[in-house]
Structures are given as structure tokens and as C-alpha cells.
Design an enzyme around this catalytic site. Structure first.
Site, short mmCIF file in Angstrom:
data_model
loop_
_atom_site.label_atom_id
_atom_site.label_comp_id
_atom_site.label_asym_id
_atom_site.label_seq_id
_atom_site.Cartn_x
_atom_site.Cartn_y
_atom_site.Cartn_z
CG HIS A 31 0.79 6.48 -0.67
ND1 HIS A 31 -0.43 7.06 -1.00
CD2 HIS A 31 0.58 5.83 0.51
CE1 HIS A 31 -1.31 6.80 -0.06
NE2 HIS A 31 -0.73 6.06 0.87
CD GLU A 83 -4.05 6.77 2.36
OE1 GLU A 83 -3.82 5.55 2.52
OE2 GLU A 83 -3.17 7.64 2.43
CG ASP A 89 -6.25 0.70 0.19
OD1 ASP A 89 -5.15 0.55 0.76
OD2 ASP A 89 -7.27 1.11 0.78
CG HIS A 149 -1.56 1.33 1.47
ND1 HIS A 149 -2.75 1.70 0.89
CD2 HIS A 149 -1.17 2.38 2.25
CE1 HIS A 149 -3.06 2.93 1.28
NE2 HIS A 149 -2.13 3.35 2.11
CD GLU A 150 2.36 3.46 3.80
OE1 GLU A 150 2.69 4.54 3.26
OE2 GLU A 150 1.43 3.36 4.60
#
Length: 416
Positions: free
Chosen positions: A283, A357, A361, A279-280
Site C-alpha cells: 500500500h 488490495e 497483493d 502486503h501492507e
């Protein structure tokens, strides 16, 4: 515009933003309290009712404290401005008969130190009363006051030369000084992003390289699969201060670091940690960090251009309680007053963050396992006592992450 009309505008904006914040906080408390006795259906088999009730009680306690902080914040703002606090501090420094540059630097640094000290009582209550009540606090008084001392030291060591340079530019670079200040401020922000993980964060926490093993192999494989390089994978002793778990990226360029709280490593499986990291990485894949930097850079440019105009307006100073116009006074007033007028931009900024976000995801679901990410999120919601039932309107104004049911539903959709 006149002194009276700007003062009226300021008071109306302050009153309106305060009332909206208070109303949203009350809505949030009512909504969370009304859903305290029932776990949302999507989480009924994963989170027990006592954990859900704890999250509700924790949220209600934080929201009550938030309302107290709203009142304190408004009171202090009025004291600093129309109450004459900034003017008194300005007169004090003027009495020393120093050069304009030293007077302005002393005024601003002392203001920042006073404001930091005034924040300590609420920080003490939050840490040793609220967080302790819900069994999250691990901070000792020695650690707490040590942190405060180090923060004040950094404020002086870093803030003093920066403030002095900005005031010098404002005084010597002519009509368009704000372009020079903007360039310096942007460069300083990028430098701090690069320097923070290696030079500042270690002053507060201990960072250890992640040990070899299954988890490290998983992470290295994921990084290779995503084409991501970092300056190391570290574990931080977050449990020294709090029972909350987290993971984050920090740094810039080749100085990027992946950091896991030790509390997170103790609560999640290797597969779940890999999903959180994916997930990070999302970004970075979507360039969210770069986009946020660009957005904040543009906001700061617009703000400094506005300040360049306000400095020339006598009513700006007089309406906000300062008898003498000055460069340092304008900076202080601007920093204090701008949040009042930008409050209603919060929903737009929160919406942008929540959209990021969702994108992260979705990326995680393509390079890792969405089900593992869902399991990790559910564990983190439970262990951090994050409410599953925030008020929708409060969430729209304040939350940078989507509410739990919406986020999990989105992950289920992108996984299928």
C-alpha cells in the site's frame, strides 16, 4: 428550488437508498445461506466444513443485525430532521441566550454526544450478544464502558475547540469561509494521523515493542529490502477485547508504526506474518495512503463548497425541519443528510479500494512469498469467520477487500 421540492428529493433519495440497502442485505443473506453446506472448491482442502458453516452463520447474524440498524438509522435521521429533533435542540440552546459562537458550539457538541449515547445499545448487543455467541468477544463490561467514557472525553477535548474554530471561521471569513474551513479540516486530519498512534491509541490499548527473534529479523530484513522506515514494530493487546486478528500501519511521516494484534501473532507462522506485512508495505509502495488522502481532501473541498451555497438557501433549513437558519444548524443538517445522497458512490469507492488490495497483493508476491500470504489469508478467513461466499452484488457495494476466492485466484496468477 423550493422547500417542498427539496424535501421530496430528500425523501426519495432516503427511501431509494434504504430500499437498496435492504435488498442487498437480503440478497447477501440468501446467497450465503444457499452456499452454507459446501466449502468452495478452492478452499475444500484448507477449511473444514464446520468452520465454513460457522462463518456463514456469523455472516447471517451480522446481516440480520445490519437490517435492524438500517431501520434504526433511518428512523433517527427522520426524527432529527423532519421530525424536529435538531430544531428542538437548537431552541434549547437559544434559550440560554449565549453568544452565537457558544450557542453553536454547545449545539453541535451536545448533538454529537447524544448521537454517541444512542449508539451504545446496539454496540452492547453487538459486543455481548453477537460476538459472544460466536466466541469472539473478550471485552468485559468495565472495559466496554471505559472505552465509551474515553471516547466521549476525547470528543469533548478535541471536538470542542475544533468546532469552535470552524464556527468562528464560518462567521468571520466572508463569502469564501469554506476554503479556510477546508484548510483547517485538512490540517486537523493530517495532524490526527500523525498523533493517533503515539497519543490516542495508547489510551485504549497497550502497545509493546516486538521482541527480538526470528520474526523481528524477518521483518527488519523485509523493511530494508523495501526501503521502508518506521517508528517501531509493536504488538497490541487486541485479545483483551476480541478474538479477531489483524495487522496494520498507522501514523504519518516519521511517526509511522507497524502494529500486529497479539491474536494474529499467535495464529500465523513467521513466514506468513512476513507475507502479511509485505502486503501492507504494498500500500505504501503504490502510495495508496497518499491517494486516499488526496481523494478525501478533494471530496471535503467539494462538500464544503456545496455547504457554502446551501447555507444561503432558506429552503435547505425549512425542508429539513429547522425553523431558524444558522451556521451550526447548516453543519448539522449537512453531516446528517450528505450520506443519503452519496450512498450510490459506495460501489465506486469499494472498487477503488479492492483495486488497491490487488496491487498490494501483487507487490507482496514480488518481495515475499505469495503461497505464504495465501496460507495466512486462509487462516485469517477461518479464524475471523469471514464468509468465503458473499453475494457478488452486495460485495460490490460494500466490501473494501476482494472476496476470498477472487483474491486467492489473483495471488495464484501473479505468483506463477
Amino acid at each position: 428550488m423550493t422547500e417542498i421540492s427539496f424535501l421530496t428529493l430528500f425523501l426519495i433519495a432516503l427511501g431509494l437508498s434504504t430500499l437498496v440497502q435492504w435488498w442487498l442485505s437480503l440478497r447477501h443473506s440468501h446467497f450465503v445461506g444457499a452456499h452454507r453446506a459446501h466449502v468452495p472448491d478452492a478452499f475444500a482442502e484448507r477449511i473444514p466444513l464446520p468452520a465454513h458453516e460457522k462463518a456463514a452463520d456469523y455472516t447471517l447474524a451480522k446481516t440480520r443485525l445490519e437490517r435492524i440498524e438500517i431501520v434504526i438509522g433511518v428512523t433517527l435521521l427522520l426524527i432529527w430532521t423532519v421530525g424536529g429533533g435538531l430544531n428542538a435542540l437548537d431552541r434549547l440552546w437559544a434559550s440560554f441566550e449565549l453568544s452565537p459562537l457558544l450557542t453553536g458550539t454547545g449545539f453541535l457538541i451536545s448533538l454529537f454526544i447524544i448521537m454517541a449515547i444512542l449508539d451504545i445499545p446496539m454496540a452492547l448487543y453487538r459486543t455481548f450478544k453477537l460476538e459472544t455467541k460466536f466466541d469472539f468477544n473478550r471485552t468485559t463490561p468495565a472495559t466496554f464502558f471505559g472505552d465509551q467514557a474515553r471516547q466521549l472525553m476525547l470528543l469533548v477535548l478535541i471536538g470542542l475547540p475544533l468546532v469552535m474554530l470552524i464556527l468562528w471561521l464560518m462567521e468571520n471569513m466572508g463569502q469564501y469561509w469554506w476554503l479556510w474551513v477546508w484548510a483547517v479540516w485538512t490540517g486537523f486530519g493530517l495532524f490526527m494521523m500523525w498523533a493517533y498512534p503515539a497519543f490516542i491509541a495508547p489510551l485504549f490499548n497497550k502497545f509493546e515493542p516486538l521482541e527480538d527473534g526470528d520474526l523481528r529479523e524477518r521483518i527488519q530484513t523485509l523493511l530494508s529490502r523495501c526501503g521502508f522506515t518506521s517508528n517501531g514494530i509493536f504488538v497490541v493487546d487486541g485479545s483483551r477485547r476480541s478474538g479477531h486478528g489483524n495487522a496494520y500501519f498507522t501514523g504519518l511521516g516519521r511517526n509511522k508504526r507497524i502494529v500486529f494484534f497479539d491474536t494474529l501473532l499467535n495464529s500465523l507462522s513467521p513466514a506468513e506474518i512476513e507475507a502479511v506485512l509485505a502486503h501492507e508495505l504494498g500500500h505504501f509502495h503504490h502510495k495508496h495512503i497518499f491517494k486516499r488522502i488526496v481523494m478525501m481532501t478533494l471530496f471535503s473541498l467539494a462538500g464544503l463548497a456545496l455547504l457554502g451555497w446551501l447555507i444561503e438557501q432558506p429552503w435547505f433549513f425549512a425542508a429539513l425541519g429547522m425553523q431558524q437558519a444558522s451556521l451550526h444548524g447548516a453543519l448539522a443538517l449537512f453531516l446528517l443528510v450528505v450520506p443519503v445522497f452519496t450512498f450510490f458512490l459506495h460501489p465506486l469507492m469499494a472498487w477503488s479500494s479492492r483495486r488497491h488490495e490487488f496491487e498490494a497483493d501483487a507487490f507482496a508476491a514480488t518481495v515475499s512469498n505469495a503461497d505464504e500470504l495465501i496460507k495466512a489469508l486462509v487462516k485469517l478467513y477461518e479464524e475471523n469467520a469471514s464468509t468465503l461466499t458473499p453475494d457478488p452484488l452486495y460485495s460490490a457495494f460494500h466490501d473494501t477487500h476482494p472476496p476470498a476466492p477472487i483474491r486467492v485466484a489473483h495471488l495464484n496468477r501473479v505468483a506463477n
